[in-house]
Scaffold this motif. Structure first.
Motif, PDB file in Angstrom:
ATOM      1  N   ARG A 198       0.836  -1.196   0.000  1.00 37.44           N
ATOM      2  CA  ARG A 198       0.000   0.000   0.000  1.00 37.44           C
ATOM      3  C   ARG A 198       0.877   1.255   0.000  1.00 37.44           C
ATOM      4  NH1 ARG A 198      -5.372  -0.882   1.430  1.00 37.44           N
ATOM      5  NH2 ARG A 198      -5.850  -3.006   2.159  1.00 37.44           N
ATOM      6  N   PRO A 199       0.589   2.239  -0.833  1.00 38.45           N
ATOM      7  CA  PRO A 199       1.386   3.474  -0.846  1.00 38.45           C
ATOM      8  C   PRO A 199       1.022   4.373   0.326  1.00 38.45           C
ATOM      9  CG  PRO A 199      -0.415   3.665  -2.405  1.00 38.45           C
ATOM     10  CD  PRO A 199      -0.478   2.258  -1.856  1.00 38.45           C
ATOM     11  N   LYS A 200       2.014   5.148   0.770  1.00 34.19           N
ATOM     12  CA  LYS A 200       1.802   6.113   1.850  1.00 34.19           C
ATOM     13  C   LYS A 200       1.900   7.514   1.260  1.00 34.19           C
ATOM     14  CE  LYS A 200       3.685   2.978   5.340  1.00 34.19           C
ATOM     15  NZ  LYS A 200       4.695   2.784   6.404  1.00 34.19           N
ATOM     16  N   ALA A 201       0.864   8.300   1.440  1.00 36.18           N
ATOM     17  CA  ALA A 201       0.767   9.584   0.755  1.00 36.18           C
ATOM     18  C   ALA A 201       1.421  10.734   1.507  1.00 36.18           C
ATOM     19  CB  ALA A 201      -0.706   9.921   0.498  1.00 36.18           C
ATOM     20  N   LYS A 267      -6.745  15.261   1.923  1.00 35.45           N
ATOM     21  CA  LYS A 267      -6.060  13.989   2.161  1.00 35.45           C
ATOM     22  C   LYS A 267      -6.727  12.858   1.377  1.00 35.45           C
ATOM     23  CE  LYS A 267      -4.599  13.048   6.296  1.00 35.45           C
ATOM     24  NZ  LYS A 267      -4.492  12.643   7.714  1.00 35.45           N
ATOM     25  N   GLU A 268      -8.055  12.831   1.403  1.00 37.97           N
ATOM     26  CA  GLU A 268      -8.785  11.796   0.661  1.00 37.97           C
ATOM     27  C   GLU A 268      -8.518  11.911  -0.838  1.00 37.97           C
ATOM     28  OE1 GLU A 268     -13.386  10.213  -0.016  1.00 37.97           O
ATOM     29  OE2 GLU A 268     -12.961  11.887   1.336  1.00 37.97           O
ATOM     30  N   ARG A 269      -8.500  13.155  -1.336  1.00 30.33           N
ATOM     31  CA  ARG A 269      -8.239  13.369  -2.766  1.00 30.33           C
ATOM     32  C   ARG A 269      -6.826  12.926  -3.134  1.00 30.33           C
ATOM     33  NH1 ARG A 269      -9.489  19.106  -5.934  1.00 30.33           N
ATOM     34  NH2 ARG A 269      -9.565  18.208  -8.047  1.00 30.33           N
ATOM     35  N   PHE A 270      -5.870  13.187  -2.243  1.00 26.74           N
ATOM     36  CA  PHE A 270      -4.485  12.808  -2.500  1.00 26.74           C
ATOM     37  C   PHE A 270      -4.350  11.287  -2.515  1.00 26.74           C
ATOM     38  CE2 PHE A 270      -0.009  12.898  -2.646  1.00 26.74           C
ATOM     39  CZ  PHE A 270       0.374  14.195  -2.952  1.00 26.74           C
TER      40      PHE A 270
END
Length: 291
Positions: A198-201, A267-270
């Motif tokens: 999983r990527p971390k933004a 944050k959700e959009r990112f």
């Protein structure tokens, strides 16, 4: 025979590090006693030159001694006089060698997010510290839940690097998954991806937010190894089979500069944007054709 090749590769790496370690230690000492930031920037420029000389020397013996089989697909519109953010998947220490082998000369001085423990590596740890690489601490979710203020330490380290990055062209490399891929980690995370964690933004968002319009672009790097599970020792022994590195330049969406990662909607959009990139990367890894 391959083991002997690996031992000689290690010797070449050590000798090259010791050779360039001498001017590095001298310039580090000068930087420590230089009182004015403007003067320290000149010393830092010298440190950058030494670091790039070390990388180029490594690339030379790797090219003629190991003969790596790297298939590189890189945009032509790159410049070492600009500011870049590189996002990449992470499988092995070999990833760093491959990216530096392909991208050195095409991009500005590389800066990596590093684990705090790596500052203890002889000579190289000193180099990373003198070159102002950000050292990050790893905390479990449980520990962060008990002490939320710990996360602020990593944010401050990233902020310092980005503030300094504004002073001269730089390429910031970020392994967005935060750790190397293994099937065990994939199971623990319940990752929805076949080849990725999983990527971390957070780190990417902070770099983009702090550099702002100074950032010339984002480069999404996908690393693929024909053997499936890369090993740095096998690479040094010349046993690594074909390696593919595909770099794609991304346009930075305008909305990224219009909000803050502290905002839940932003944050959700990112996360949506980054997860879409990771879905494309996972599909590319699944469909890559070696022939």
């Amino acid at each position: 025979m391959s083991t002997l090749k690996g031992c000689i590769s290690v010797l070449l790496l050590v000798l090259n590090t010791l050779f360039w370690g001498v001017p590095l230690v001298v310039l580090t000492a000068v930087k420590l006693v230089t009182p004015i930031r403007r003067w320290r920037l000149r010393v830092l420029g010298g440190l950058h030159w030494v670091a790039l000389a070390w990388v180029k020397s490594n690339n030379a013996w790797i090219r003629y001694w190991i003969h790596p089989r790297i298939r590189a697909d890189v945009p032509e519109s790159l410049s070492p006089n600009q500011w870049w953010l590189v996002m990449a998947n992470h499988q092995s220490w070999t990833d760093i060698i491959v990216m530096l082998y392909v991208l050195t000369g095409r991009l500005a001085m590389p800066k990596f997010f590093l684990k705090r423990e790596l500052i203890l590596v002889p000579i190289v740890g000193l180099a990373w510290w003198a070159l102002e690489f950000p050292f990050m601490r790893r905390y479990s979710r449980e520990k962060l839940a008990r002490r939320p203020g710990l996360a602020e330490r990593d944010r401050r380290a990233t902020q310092r690097m980005c503030e300094h990055a504004r002073e001269m062209p730089m390429t910031i490399y970020n392994f967005v998954e935060g750790t190397r891929f293994t099937p065990e980690k994939q199971r623990q995370q319940q990752s929805p991806y076949r080849h990725l964690l999983r990527p971390k933004a957070g780190g990417v968002a902070q770099v983009i937010g702090l550099l702002g319009a100074r950032l010339d672009g984002i480069i999404d790097v996908t690393l693929h190894y024909r053997r499936g599970t890369p090993n740095f020792w096998d690479f040094l022994c010349g046993r690594e089979q074909d390696i593919a590195m595909v770099a794609q330049r991304l346009d930075r969406p305008g909305w990224m500069l219009e909000g803050s990662y502290d905002d839940a909607h932003y944050k959700e959009r990112f996360y949506t944007w980054l997860n879409a990139r990771w879905q494309e990367k996972d599909a590319a890894l699944s469909s890559y054709c070696w022939d």
